[in-house]
Design a protein around this motif. Structure first.
Motif, PDB file in Angstrom:
ATOM      1  N   ARG A 120     -13.625  -7.276   4.656  1.00 36.93           N
ATOM      2  CA  ARG A 120     -13.273  -6.555   5.909  1.00 36.93           C
ATOM      3  C   ARG A 120     -14.548  -6.511   6.720  1.00 36.93           C
ATOM      4  NH1 ARG A 120     -15.800  -2.439   6.614  1.00 36.93           N
ATOM      5  NH2 ARG A 120     -14.534  -0.552   6.530  1.00 36.93           N
ATOM      6  N   GLU A 129      -2.836  -3.231   7.352  1.00 38.20           N
ATOM      7  CA  GLU A 129      -2.242  -1.918   7.583  1.00 38.20           C
ATOM      8  C   GLU A 129      -1.113  -2.100   8.581  1.00 38.20           C
ATOM      9  OE1 GLU A 129      -5.794   1.085   6.338  1.00 38.20           O
ATOM     10  OE2 GLU A 129      -5.526   0.762   8.477  1.00 38.20           O
ATOM     11  N   ARG A 131       0.906  -1.151   0.000  1.00 42.66           N
ATOM     12  CA  ARG A 131       0.000   0.000   0.000  1.00 42.66           C
ATOM     13  C   ARG A 131       0.943   1.198   0.000  1.00 42.66           C
ATOM     14  NH1 ARG A 131      -5.481  -0.320   3.178  1.00 42.66           N
ATOM     15  NH2 ARG A 131      -5.058   1.863   3.539  1.00 42.66           N
ATOM     16  N   LYS A 150      -7.744   9.618   1.466  1.00 46.50           N
ATOM     17  CA  LYS A 150      -8.494   8.856   2.465  1.00 46.50           C
ATOM     18  C   LYS A 150      -9.980   9.219   2.443  1.00 46.50           C
ATOM     19  CE  LYS A 150      -7.158   6.298   4.486  1.00 46.50           C
ATOM     20  NZ  LYS A 150      -6.939   4.926   3.965  1.00 46.50           N
ATOM     21  N   HIS A 196     -10.083  -3.322   8.963  1.00 44.29           N
ATOM     22  CA  HIS A 196     -11.099  -2.266   8.932  1.00 44.29           C
ATOM     23  C   HIS A 196     -12.429  -2.635   9.552  1.00 44.29           C
ATOM     24  CE1 HIS A 196      -8.051  -0.591   6.270  1.00 44.29           C
ATOM     25  NE2 HIS A 196      -8.503   0.569   6.722  1.00 44.29           N
ATOM     26  N   LYS A 253     -13.286  -3.531  -1.799  1.00 46.16           N
ATOM     27  CA  LYS A 253     -13.483  -3.789  -0.375  1.00 46.16           C
ATOM     28  C   LYS A 253     -14.923  -4.265  -0.158  1.00 46.16           C
ATOM     29  CE  LYS A 253      -9.627  -2.367   1.716  1.00 46.16           C
ATOM     30  NZ  LYS A 253      -9.687  -1.682   2.987  1.00 46.16           N
ATOM     31  N   GLU A 290     -14.736   0.785   0.557  1.00 47.40           N
ATOM     32  CA  GLU A 290     -16.052   0.407   1.068  1.00 47.40           C
ATOM     33  C   GLU A 290     -17.071   1.545   0.894  1.00 47.40           C
ATOM     34  OE1 GLU A 290     -17.583  -2.076   2.042  1.00 47.40           O
ATOM     35  OE2 GLU A 290     -19.021  -1.543   3.597  1.00 47.40           O
ATOM     36  N   ARG A 291     -16.599   2.794   0.928  1.00 49.06           N
ATOM     37  CA  ARG A 291     -17.544   3.919   0.861  1.00 49.06           C
ATOM     38  C   ARG A 291     -17.825   4.395  -0.561  1.00 49.06           C
ATOM     39  NH1 ARG A 291     -14.288   3.729   4.712  1.00 49.06           N
ATOM     40  NH2 ARG A 291     -14.845   4.020   6.895  1.00 49.06           N
TER      41      ARG A 291
HETATM   42  C1  PEP Z   1      -8.531   1.660   3.970  1.00 46.80           C
HETATM   43  O1  PEP Z   1      -8.180   0.637   3.373  1.00 46.80           O
HETATM   44  O2  PEP Z   1      -7.752   2.431   4.551  1.00 46.80           O
HETATM   45  C2  PEP Z   1      -9.998   1.948   4.051  1.00 46.80           C
HETATM   46  C3  PEP Z   1     -10.460   3.162   4.257  1.00 46.80           C
HETATM   47  O3  PEP Z   1     -10.717   0.838   3.931  1.00 46.80           O
HETATM   48  P1  PEP Z   1     -12.288   0.608   3.722  1.00 46.80           P
HETATM   49  O4  PEP Z   1     -12.632   1.255   2.409  1.00 46.80           O
HETATM   50  O5  PEP Z   1     -12.373  -0.889   3.674  1.00 46.80           O
HETATM   51  O6  PEP Z   1     -13.002   1.194   4.898  1.00 46.80           O
END
Ligand code: PEP
Ligand code: CO
Length: 473
Positions: free
Chosen positions: A344, A418, A124, A131, A376, A313, A290-291
């Motif tokens: 996750r 992470e 990563r 973010k 996560h 994700k 995920e979002r």
């Molecule tokens: C991430 O991988 O830092 C992250 C924000 O993950 P997720 O989209 O799964 O919440």
């Protein structure tokens, strides 16, 4: 004769997948996590600059990774994906980069031992600068007054300090982040090329933390034996001149990041000579967070048109139909090595959710690689408001996911973690015994809590033991 339609099998995905696509067709879609920049012209100037700069990675490296992911889908390789939650421009230093490579390297060797198969290392890094946030605005109490500013969206978007200057989205950071990704990658390529990752070098086997008092003696003995037998095994194979030894130990690092800023991603998305289609040349493996995985949203629209392998994700709110539609939309031709599903779900939910998700993917009718992100779904807040994760929950989600996928007739072909190569105190537990009380000692992350060097290696060893129970079966 007509084929009856199975109830619940209809989806918008196949017809949508045949719509025209361009690197900018996402702009007409609703974009989750969209950044409001104060000056739209300045944004387009920076994007134009980014478009004119050379690529960070090449299409042949991307195709090579796709082939290795295809091998992992078929059980012949194991994927280790890891690095910071949020890379920062300040952390673009030789020490931080070297330490990240070192921990990924050491973990991968433990996994080679456990799984008896080559490990694909994916950082990563070199672009993990954007973010997603649960709220676009952060409010703090300052001198008795409530102050609201844009949230910190990563160094690609704005600055972390809680001031209006830092938090205002700055489009020049798109180019600055690209430049730091290039510096990072340049150093990584030079290290790898120069033999940095020679596994005979003793520093890779610095396991002094295993002597920590809280590590049970039997576990410690197993770990020590594992490292000895891996080193002996590799030496033995070398003496025999085995071709496989090179395959097992050859060091290669691929890059990955969340493809959150579609401005950044699309500006580096191009056609290349002698190949079909468009490649995102900012990274080998971009993933959808995920979002931002809405089937009709801007991110899925962008991702459906690129040739790169794509991570998705999969959080606890994902339904089997969601995952089926995403796989169909992003891989309409059923290409091997194309889709990596990164679960996750949380330690307590993985066992219950996975069978239906596997069933949903079967409905899409194309291969996927399941990898587990045990981070996560296990984030909690301490009484003092620090975000942390427990080593035990992380390990438990990995093991539960491993078993649940096997039970559902699929397999866990990798992990996504992470971590950092530094001695941070962000996650609790593990042999080094970090507790809530000493989290403050070196809590350095600007985003999510990472495993430190020792915790990351300990996790790799725990997983390696699990893999070794099934290796060769
Ligand atoms: C991430 O991988 O830092 C992250 C924000 O993950 P997720 O989209 O799964 O919440
Ligand atoms: Co994170």
């Amino acid at each position: 004769m007509t084929t009856p339609v199975q109830p619940g099998s209809e989806s918008a995905a196949p017809s949508a997948a045949s719509r025209p696509w361009s690197p900018d067709s996402w702009r007409s879609r609703v974009e989750a996590q969209r950044i409001e920049y104060p000056d739209a012209n300045a944004v387009e100037r920076e994007v134009a600059k980014l478009r004119s700069l050379p690529p960070l990675v090449t299409s042949w490296e991307i195709e090579k990774l796709k082939q290795e992911i295809a091998d992992a889908q078929e059980g012949r390789r194991f994927v280790l994906q890891g690095g910071d939650c949020a890379e920062t421009l300040d952390d673009c230093t030789p020490g931080a980069i070297t330490n990240k490579l070192k921990i990924l390297m050491q973990m991968s060797l433990a996994l080679v031992w456990g799984g008896r198969k080559p490990v694909v290392r994916i950082g990563r890094f070199a672009g993990q600068y954007a973010k997603p946030r649960s709220s676009a605005i952060e409010t703090r109490e300052i001198n008795g007054a409530r102050v609201s500013l844009p949230s910190y969206f990563g160094d690609l978007v704005n600055g972390a300090p809680f001031t209006p200057e830092a938090r205002t989205p700055n489009p020049h950071l798109l180019v600055r982040a690209y430049q730091h990704a290039a510096l990072t990658l340049n150093f990584i390529r030079a290290l790898v090329e120069g033999g940095f990752a020679d596994i005979h070098h003793p520093e890779y086997w610095d396991l002094s933390f295993m002597r920590h008092a809280s590590l049970p003696a039997d576990l410690r003995a197993q770990y020590e034996q594992m490292t000895r037998s891996l080193a002996d095994g590799l030496r033995f194979m070398e003496v025999l001149g085995e071709a496989r030894v090179e395959e097992l130990t050859r060091v290669e690092f691929f890059t990955s990041h969340e493809g959150l800023s579609l401005l950044y991603e699309s500006a580096q998305t191009r056609r290349v000579p002698r190949r079909e289609g468009h490649y995102n040349l900012s990274t080998h493996l971009p993933w959808i967070g995920e979002r931002t995985r809405q089937i009709d949203g801007a991110h899925v629209e962008y991702f459906r048109g690129i040739q790169n392998p794509v991570g998705i994700k999969i959080g606890p709110a994902t339904s089997p139909a969601d995952v089926r539609d995403l796989v169909r939309m992003l891989n309409p031709t059923g290409e091997r090595g194309k889709i990596v599903l990164i679960t996750r779900l949380g330690a307590g939910r993985a066992a219950e959710r996975i069978p239906a998700l596997v069933e949903g993917v079967r409905g899409a009718g194309s291969p996927v690689l399941w990898i587990c992100d045990p981070m996560h779904g296990n984030t909690v807040s301490t009484a003092s408001g620090l975000k942390t994760r427990s080593f035990d929950a992380i390990r438990s989600e990995l093991e539960t996911t491993y078993d649940a996928l096997r039970g559902a007739g699929a397999h866990m072909g990798g992990i996504h973690v992470e971590l950092t190569g530094e001695d941070v105190t962000e996650c609790v537990g593990g042999a080094t015994d970090i507790t809530e009380d000493n989290l403050h000692t070196n809590y350095a992350t600007l985003c999510d809590p990472r495993l430190n060097y020792h915790q990351a290696l300990e996790l790799a060893f725990a997983l390696a033991r699990r893999l070794s129970q099934n290796a060769g079966k």
